[in-house]
Scaffold this motif. Structure first.
Motif, PDB file in Angstrom:
ATOM      1  N   LYS A   1       4.241  11.668   7.901  1.00 38.71           N
ATOM      2  CA  LYS A   1       5.402  11.095   7.212  1.00 38.71           C
ATOM      3  C   LYS A   1       5.528  11.467   5.747  1.00 38.71           C
ATOM      4  CE  LYS A   1       5.560   7.154  10.287  1.00 38.71           C
ATOM      5  NZ  LYS A   1       5.743   5.734  10.439  1.00 38.71           N
TER       6      LYS A   1
ATOM      7  N   VAL B   1      -5.020   7.374   6.521  1.00 39.85           N
ATOM      8  CA  VAL B   1      -4.061   7.689   5.455  1.00 39.85           C
ATOM      9  C   VAL B   1      -3.739   9.179   5.454  1.00 39.85           C
ATOM     10  CG1 VAL B   1      -3.728   7.745   2.948  1.00 39.85           C
ATOM     11  CG2 VAL B   1      -4.579   5.675   4.046  1.00 39.85           C
TER      12      VAL B   1
ATOM     13  N   HIS C   1       2.839   2.728   2.898  1.00 41.09           N
ATOM     14  CA  HIS C   1       1.958   2.778   4.061  1.00 41.09           C
ATOM     15  C   HIS C   1       1.888   1.428   4.760  1.00 41.09           C
ATOM     16  CE1 HIS C   1      -2.110   2.666   5.957  1.00 41.09           C
ATOM     17  NE2 HIS C   1      -1.733   3.863   6.382  1.00 41.09           N
ATOM     18  N   HIS C   2       1.781   0.344   3.988  1.00 41.05           N
ATOM     19  CA  HIS C   2       1.670  -0.983   4.599  1.00 41.05           C
ATOM     20  C   HIS C   2       2.047  -2.072   3.601  1.00 41.05           C
ATOM     21  CE1 HIS C   2      -2.346  -0.634   2.667  1.00 41.05           C
ATOM     22  NE2 HIS C   2      -2.248  -1.948   2.517  1.00 41.05           N
TER      23      HIS C   2
ATOM     24  N   GLU D   1     -12.375   2.391   5.663  1.00 39.91           N
ATOM     25  CA  GLU D   1     -10.996   2.828   5.887  1.00 39.91           C
ATOM     26  C   GLU D   1     -10.788   4.300   5.538  1.00 39.91           C
ATOM     27  OE1 GLU D   1      -8.770   0.793   7.420  1.00 39.91           O
ATOM     28  OE2 GLU D   1     -10.527  -0.509   7.536  1.00 39.91           O
TER      29      GLU D   1
ATOM     30  N   PHE E   1      -1.351   9.683   8.237  1.00 45.29           N
ATOM     31  CA  PHE E   1      -0.044   9.138   7.852  1.00 45.29           C
ATOM     32  C   PHE E   1       0.709  10.145   6.983  1.00 45.29           C
ATOM     33  CE2 PHE E   1       2.645   6.991   4.772  1.00 45.29           C
ATOM     34  CZ  PHE E   1       3.399   6.129   5.561  1.00 45.29           C
ATOM     35  N   ILE E   2       0.039  10.681   5.966  1.00 45.39           N
ATOM     36  CA  ILE E   2       0.683  11.641   5.057  1.00 45.39           C
ATOM     37  C   ILE E   2       1.081  12.907   5.814  1.00 45.39           C
ATOM     38  CG2 ILE E   2       0.304  13.135   3.052  1.00 45.39           C
ATOM     39  CD1 ILE E   2      -1.308  10.823   1.797  1.00 45.39           C
TER      40      ILE E   2
ATOM     41  N   GLY F   1       0.825  -1.200   0.000  1.00 45.10           N
ATOM     42  CA  GLY F   1       0.000   0.000   0.000  1.00 45.10           C
ATOM     43  C   GLY F   1       0.856   1.245   0.000  1.00 45.10           C
ATOM     44  N   VAL F   2       0.547   2.174  -0.889  1.00 42.45           N
ATOM     45  CA  VAL F   2       1.287   3.430  -1.014  1.00 42.45           C
ATOM     46  C   VAL F   2       0.306   4.585  -0.784  1.00 42.45           C
ATOM     47  CG1 VAL F   2       2.673   4.888  -2.536  1.00 42.45           C
ATOM     48  CG2 VAL F   2       2.897   2.392  -2.658  1.00 42.45           C
ATOM     49  N   ALA F   3       0.558   5.370   0.258  1.00 41.73           N
ATOM     50  CA  ALA F   3      -0.279   6.529   0.559  1.00 41.73           C
ATOM     51  C   ALA F   3       0.071   7.663  -0.399  1.00 41.73           C
ATOM     52  CB  ALA F   3      -0.055   6.973   2.000  1.00 41.73           C
TER      53      ALA F   3
ATOM     54  N   GLU G   1       3.931  11.284   1.656  1.00 44.01           N
ATOM     55  CA  GLU G   1       3.507  10.182   0.795  1.00 44.01           C
ATOM     56  C   GLU G   1       4.558   9.072   0.841  1.00 44.01           C
ATOM     57  OE1 GLU G   1       1.147  11.727  -2.941  1.00 44.01           O
ATOM     58  OE2 GLU G   1       3.004  12.877  -2.706  1.00 44.01           O
TER      59      GLU G   1
END
Length: 139
Positions: free
Chosen positions: A78, A71, A83-84, A45, A74-75, A15-17, A80
């Motif tokens: 941290k 998400v 993410h997981h 989610e 998270f962004i 997974g990429v945010a 982009e």
């Protein structure tokens, strides 16, 4: 893991945010030529996602639907990026029971419905050495 019912399978996806799914697709799909499935909203989610199959695995691009989405948080913390990591399991309930017996911290709610209507769960990065781990039930 355990008796085999919760055995880990291959990597399902990474997974990429991303701040913008459309902008990310312009790179992953258009510039790199990776095929992309249609975007899907996963309300549970708080994300809109698109999957790009790459060999045996996939890249999942995740765009937050609002500022309260995990998400989005998270962004904000941290930027982009990754993410997981998601691994397939044959029996999610058994896998989670085994992980909890071994001291893993499962992110509540333990079992939820993710993209494609699949049952998923997350293991907290505190238990994995800093990586958010998603488990996806694929019987």
């Amino acid at each position: 893991m355990g008796d085999g019912g919760g055995r880990l399978g291959p990597i399902d996806h990474i997974g990429v945010a991303v701040a913008s799914l459309d902008r990310a697709l312009a790179f992953w799909r258009d510039a790199l030529g990776a095929p992309a499935g249609p975007p899907e909203e996963v309300a549970s989610e708080g994300v809109r996602v698109a999957f790009l199959p790459l060999g045996e695995s996939r890249i999942e691009l995740l765009e937050a639907l609002g500022d309260d989405s995990p998400v989005a948080r998270f962004i904000a913390r941290k930027g982009e990026g990754i993410h997981h990591v998601c691994l397939r399991v044959a029996d999610l309930k058994t896998a989670l029971e085994d992980l909890k017996r071994r001291g893993a911290e499962i992110v509540p709610p333990e079992i939820r419905i993710g993209a494609g209507g699949r049952r998923i769960a997350f293991v907290h990065p505190r238990s994995t050495g800093g990586v958010l781990l998603e488990l996806k039930e694929v019987p």
